[in-house]
Scaffold this active site. Sequence first.
Site, PDB file in Angstrom:
ATOM      1  N   TYR A   1       0.227  74.127  36.277  1.00 51.33           N
ATOM      2  CA  TYR A   1      -1.185  74.473  36.103  1.00 51.33           C
ATOM      3  C   TYR A   1      -1.995  73.668  37.111  1.00 51.33           C
ATOM      4  CZ  TYR A   1      -0.045  76.825  31.702  1.00 51.33           C
ATOM      5  OH  TYR A   1       0.462  77.677  30.756  1.00 51.33           O
ATOM      6  N   GLU A   2      -3.137  74.219  37.522  1.00 51.76           N
ATOM      7  CA  GLU A   2      -3.860  73.601  38.634  1.00 51.76           C
ATOM      8  C   GLU A   2      -4.447  72.237  38.299  1.00 51.76           C
ATOM      9  OE1 GLU A   2      -6.482  76.772  39.522  1.00 51.76           O
ATOM     10  OE2 GLU A   2      -7.901  76.261  37.956  1.00 51.76           O
ATOM     11  N   SER A   3      -4.446  71.861  37.019  1.00 53.04           N
ATOM     12  CA  SER A   3      -4.893  70.522  36.644  1.00 53.04           C
ATOM     13  C   SER A   3      -3.911  69.452  37.112  1.00 53.04           C
ATOM     14  CB  SER A   3      -5.060  70.438  35.125  1.00 53.04           C
ATOM     15  OG  SER A   3      -3.859  70.791  34.481  1.00 53.04           O
ATOM     16  N   GLY A   4      -2.764  69.847  37.654  1.00 53.77           N
ATOM     17  CA  GLY A   4      -1.828  68.875  38.201  1.00 53.77           C
ATOM     18  C   GLY A   4      -0.555  68.702  37.390  1.00 53.77           C
TER      19      GLY A   4
END
Lengths: 259, 284
Positions: free
Chosen positions: A50-53
């Site tokens: 996920y783009e939150s890392g």
Amino acid sequence: MLPATPSEMMTIAAARLLKSEDVCFVGIGPPSAACNLARLTHAPGITLIYESGTIGTAPAVLPLSIGDGELCRTAVTTVSVPEMFRYWLQGGRISIGFLGAAQLDPFGNINTTCIGDYARPKTRLPGGGGAPEISTSAAEIFITMQQSRRGMVKAIDFITSFGHGEGGDARARLGLHSKGPTTLITDLAVWKIDPETKEFHAHSLHPGVTKTKAEETCGWDVKYAAFVGETPPATVLELSVLRDLVQRSQAAHRRSAAA
Amino acid sequence: MAEFLSLSEAVSRHLRDGDTVAFEGFTHLIPYAAAHEAIRLGRKDLTLVRMTPDVIYDQIIGMGLARKLIFSYAGNPGVGLLRRFRDAVENAWPRSIELEEHSHAAMANAYEAGAAGLPFAVFRGYRGAELARVNKNIRSVMCPFTGEQMAAVPAIRPDVTFIHAQRANEQGDVLIEGILGVQKEAALAARQTVVTVEEVVHDFDGVHPNACILPRWAISAIAVVPGGSHPSYAAGYYGRDNAYYLAWDDIAADRRRFTAWMKQHVLEASAADFAERTKIREIG
């Protein structure tokens, strides 16, 4: 057990396309449900990012946002957002980017920015987020959305994320070497990009869906593959795992600040 | 060097009318208490910077305090659109707002360039994307070695960045754990950085050597605000108040309801109220 609803069939058909060896950059909403269903059924080894890392995450409930604590707690590792976009996405390590769309055209170009003119929008949408670069840097793109005449249109109002442009070799002319959108999974059908024209063709219709129904809910002139099959019906396993997952997630989202 | 201040003193001293300000947080550790303090102080004509402006920027924009927004995704994730943001963009209520819109990759690179002291960021992006047509700050440069055309965006250099973190030690070093987002870069890109924390501990003995720690000399001020990121969350302290995010959709749908809600929960509230909110299960 009640038969699959169109929305459930969409998630199940999308999940089936994912493999255990995939490294998948997951968009929030319907893509997230499909990716986690795949992980909980036939693709236990899949790496979800996920783009939150959060890299290699395995949430027990579907996140409401891309940065829920569950994603971090269950991840192999959590990196910063700049590292996520620079090393892992731009670095070419993502095999599948899984995106949703507010508006989509038959060439897989996505609009999540605005309905109407950009400067004076009729409806201002959230914007691109990670999608403009996911759509070009991931090796291949899957798109999932519910069919509607407002959503699937001949020409979108704003190209937030580039698919195949006006078709043909448009990606190559922009210097893009990734495949771009290859498959569209809706609540009614599975669509594949034609290798020459780069337009979506309906490949299989979900059980009980007629061509008339597929055409009535699509704003572009529907083209069909040479052979249009029926999407295999949802299995008891797929449905029970999905329903459990959705039920757990809805209960979790209703709860407030739990310690 | 980090000074321990009350929240109202930290915000009033470091945030001015007309500033470019980032209240950063990526779902996790969003500095709500600091932003509410800025609203109570009536700081105005702000240029707001954030990758994912969510409910807190909806509140600042709805109160008419923002002149411009630099962003890459303006939504209530998993819930829907930001209704106060939409009202400002579509109807100029309560005032018009200028947009500088990017992708996440561009913003992340731009913050990193700011932290690195570079004038701009270079990356492979925006290919075929229409944002480049409407944002004059999206340009391109040629790689001097391969000839490849790369996207370029200006570095982000906020006047002040606000972030929330789990802990400070007594010397004023700050520890951030869990989803880090772009906070380290946003803090180091800014001229001044103000951090709210859940608590102060004696020291960081036993913390992993690779932990994300901002040293005291890279921070301007620290304010201790337990619950200061509610309805966002602080890993290890409290979970995300998803019900608040769901409820916000209705509150923000109506101008009068929004205004009344802000009066009760922000203007007439204080930083001390945040600790209770992490235990409360319903709002508005």
